[in-house]
Design a protein around this motif. Structure first.
Motif, PDB file in Angstrom:
ATOM      1  N   ARG A 147       0.037 -28.154  -1.543  1.00  0.00           N
ATOM      2  CA  ARG A 147       0.584 -27.231  -2.530  1.00  0.00           C
ATOM      3  C   ARG A 147       0.820 -25.874  -1.879  1.00  0.00           C
ATOM      4  N   GLU A 148       1.889 -25.209  -2.295  1.00  0.00           N
ATOM      5  CA  GLU A 148       2.199 -23.880  -1.771  1.00  0.00           C
ATOM      6  C   GLU A 148       1.180 -22.879  -2.281  1.00  0.00           C
ATOM      7  N   LEU A 149       0.552 -22.166  -1.356  1.00  0.00           N
ATOM      8  CA  LEU A 149      -0.444 -21.175  -1.758  1.00  0.00           C
ATOM      9  C   LEU A 149       0.233 -19.949  -2.360  1.00  0.00           C
ATOM     10  N   PRO A 150      -0.424 -19.292  -3.315  1.00  0.00           N
ATOM     11  CA  PRO A 150       0.124 -18.051  -3.883  1.00  0.00           C
ATOM     12  C   PRO A 150       0.249 -16.977  -2.801  1.00  0.00           C
ATOM     13  N   ALA A 151       1.215 -16.079  -2.982  1.00  0.00           N
ATOM     14  CA  ALA A 151       1.443 -15.018  -2.001  1.00  0.00           C
ATOM     15  C   ALA A 151       0.192 -14.185  -1.726  1.00  0.00           C
ATOM     16  N   PRO A 152      -0.613 -13.816  -2.742  1.00  0.00           N
ATOM     17  CA  PRO A 152      -1.828 -13.037  -2.446  1.00  0.00           C
ATOM     18  C   PRO A 152      -2.806 -13.787  -1.543  1.00  0.00           C
ATOM     19  N   ALA A 153      -2.896 -15.115  -1.696  1.00  0.00           N
ATOM     20  CA  ALA A 153      -3.792 -15.903  -0.840  1.00  0.00           C
ATOM     21  C   ALA A 153      -3.304 -15.880   0.608  1.00  0.00           C
ATOM     22  N   LYS A 154      -1.995 -15.992   0.787  1.00  0.00           N
ATOM     23  CA  LYS A 154      -1.440 -15.953   2.144  1.00  0.00           C
ATOM     24  C   LYS A 154      -1.688 -14.594   2.781  1.00  0.00           C
ATOM     25  N   ALA A 155      -1.511 -13.539   1.985  1.00  0.00           N
ATOM     26  CA  ALA A 155      -1.732 -12.191   2.512  1.00  0.00           C
ATOM     27  C   ALA A 155      -3.194 -11.990   2.905  1.00  0.00           C
ATOM     28  N   ALA A 156      -4.116 -12.488   2.084  1.00  0.00           N
ATOM     29  CA  ALA A 156      -5.536 -12.370   2.401  1.00  0.00           C
ATOM     30  C   ALA A 156      -5.877 -13.121   3.680  1.00  0.00           C
ATOM     31  N   MET A 157      -5.255 -14.287   3.882  1.00  0.00           N
ATOM     32  CA  MET A 157      -5.479 -15.052   5.104  1.00  0.00           C
ATOM     33  C   MET A 157      -4.983 -14.292   6.327  1.00  0.00           C
ATOM     34  N   ARG A 158      -3.839 -13.624   6.187  1.00  0.00           N
ATOM     35  CA  ARG A 158      -3.306 -12.845   7.309  1.00  0.00           C
ATOM     36  C   ARG A 158      -4.222 -11.679   7.656  1.00  0.00           C
ATOM     37  N   ILE A 159      -4.770 -11.036   6.641  1.00  0.00           N
ATOM     38  CA  ILE A 159      -5.681  -9.914   6.884  1.00  0.00           C
ATOM     39  C   ILE A 159      -6.946 -10.399   7.589  1.00  0.00           C
ATOM     40  N   ALA A 160      -7.511 -11.504   7.097  1.00  0.00           N
ATOM     41  CA  ALA A 160      -8.721 -12.056   7.715  1.00  0.00           C
ATOM     42  C   ALA A 160      -8.451 -12.455   9.163  1.00  0.00           C
ATOM     43  N   SER A 161      -7.284 -13.052   9.406  1.00  0.00           N
ATOM     44  CA  SER A 161      -6.925 -13.454  10.758  1.00  0.00           C
ATOM     45  C   SER A 161      -6.780 -12.244  11.674  1.00  0.00           C
ATOM     46  N   ARG A 162      -6.196 -11.181  11.150  1.00  0.00           N
ATOM     47  CA  ARG A 162      -6.015  -9.965  11.945  1.00  0.00           C
ATOM     48  C   ARG A 162      -7.367  -9.367  12.334  1.00  0.00           C
ATOM     49  N   ILE A 163      -8.309  -9.365  11.408  1.00  0.00           N
ATOM     50  CA  ILE A 163      -9.643  -8.839  11.704  1.00  0.00           C
ATOM     51  C   ILE A 163     -10.310  -9.670  12.796  1.00  0.00           C
ATOM     52  N   MET A 164     -10.213 -10.991  12.662  1.00  0.00           N
ATOM     53  CA  MET A 164     -10.837 -11.878  13.635  1.00  0.00           C
ATOM     54  C   MET A 164     -10.224 -11.698  15.020  1.00  0.00           C
ATOM     55  N   THR A 165      -8.895 -11.689  15.107  1.00  0.00           N
ATOM     56  CA  THR A 165      -8.245 -11.637  16.405  1.00  0.00           C
ATOM     57  C   THR A 165      -8.513 -10.305  17.119  1.00  0.00           C
ATOM     58  N   ARG A 166      -8.476  -9.217  16.361  1.00  0.00           N
ATOM     59  CA  ARG A 166      -8.699  -7.914  16.999  1.00  0.00           C
ATOM     60  C   ARG A 166     -10.144  -7.727  17.425  1.00  0.00           C
ATOM     61  N   THR A 167     -11.064  -8.343  16.686  1.00  0.00           N
ATOM     62  CA  THR A 167     -12.478  -8.238  17.054  1.00  0.00           C
ATOM     63  C   THR A 167     -12.816  -9.154  18.229  1.00  0.00           C
ATOM     64  N   ALA A 168     -12.355 -10.407  18.148  1.00  0.00           N
ATOM     65  CA  ALA A 168     -12.693 -11.389  19.190  1.00  0.00           C
ATOM     66  C   ALA A 168     -12.099 -11.013  20.538  1.00  0.00           C
ATOM     67  N   TYR A 169     -11.015 -10.268  20.546  1.00  0.00           N
ATOM     68  CA  TYR A 169     -10.409  -9.852  21.838  1.00  0.00           C
ATOM     69  C   TYR A 169     -11.422  -9.083  22.679  1.00  0.00           C
ATOM     70  N   TRP A 170     -12.254  -8.289  22.027  1.00  0.00           N
ATOM     71  CA  TRP A 170     -13.181  -7.431  22.761  1.00  0.00           C
ATOM     72  C   TRP A 170     -14.619  -7.907  22.745  1.00  0.00           C
ATOM     73  N   ILE A 171     -15.037  -8.523  21.635  1.00  0.00           N
ATOM     74  CA  ILE A 171     -16.477  -8.828  21.478  1.00  0.00           C
ATOM     75  C   ILE A 171     -16.747 -10.331  21.594  1.00  0.00           C
TER      76      ILE A 171
END
Length: 207
Positions: A183-207
């Motif tokens: 099923r197609e996820l609602p736009a807010p769910a997709k946006a939340a996933m992108r934010i969570a992914s951004r936090i993970m990628t920027r943190t894991a790059y250094w730590i």
């Protein structure tokens, strides 16, 4: 299996994933590749491959949580099959980090716990929502890996080969989720996933 057996199996998968005990069923697209000569390029490759390794930690946890509560046997089999290929990615990234004289993220247990919880929650919402979450995750990962192909140093052909193969697999996993009625996820769910992914990628790059 009953729920206790499933929980024990999930715990075993978590331990193997986080301790590096997972082995690849397929050979790495690039084994024994040299690291970039320039120290700055080497650090950049290591940071990017650490992010990719953390992403594979998340994938193992996500699929484990989803498979544990999946109702449809076809969905469960698809998740297990995708998880097997993600284990290859995990091992490839870990080996490449070693070749780059680097290490995985110190926060891998945190990434695993959060992703496992999301997997269980998406699975409890129903198989079609679970497949929707999988398909959207893989679409975002595919775009992320495409970006890494441009960001890797020009002289790091080995890491580029690994990332290219991973991207092909991720695209296929996303297509499988859609074939199974995602099923197609609602736009807010997709946006939340992108934010969570951004936090993970920027943190894991250094730590």
């Amino acid at each position: 299996m009953n729920r206790v057996d499933q929980l024990l199996g999930a715990a075993d998968e978590a331990l193997k994933t986080l301790t590096g005990a997972m082995t690849a069923a397929r050979p790495s697209p690039c084994r024994g590749g040299e690291a970039p000569e320039a120290p700055a390029d080497k650090r950049r490759s290591a940071g990017l491959m650490r992010v990719n390794h953390a992403g594979e930690i998340c994938a193992q946890a996500l699929y484990s949580g989803q498979a544990m509560v999946a109702r449809d046997p076809d969905v469960r089999r698809a998740l297990r099959s995708a998880a097997s290929e993600e284990r290859d990615h995990l091992a490839w990234c870990r080996d490449r980090l070693g070749e780059l004289d680097s290490r995985p993220s110190f926060l891998d247990p945190l990434w695993y716990a959060g992703s496992f919880g999301l997997g269980v929650l998406s699975g409890l919402a129903g198989d079609r929502w679970s497949m929707g979450f999988l398909a959207e995750t893989e679409d975002q990962v595919e775009r992320h890996l495409f970006g890494h192909l441009d960001m890797l140093p020009p002289g790091d052909a080995c890491s580029r080969e690994i990332v290219s193969r991973m991207r092909e697999d991720e695209a296929r996993h996303g297509a499988t989720g859609r074939d199974l009625g995602a099923r197609e996820l609602p736009a807010p769910a997709k946006a939340a996933m992108r934010i969570a992914s951004r936090i993970m990628t920027r943190t894991a790059y250094w730590i």
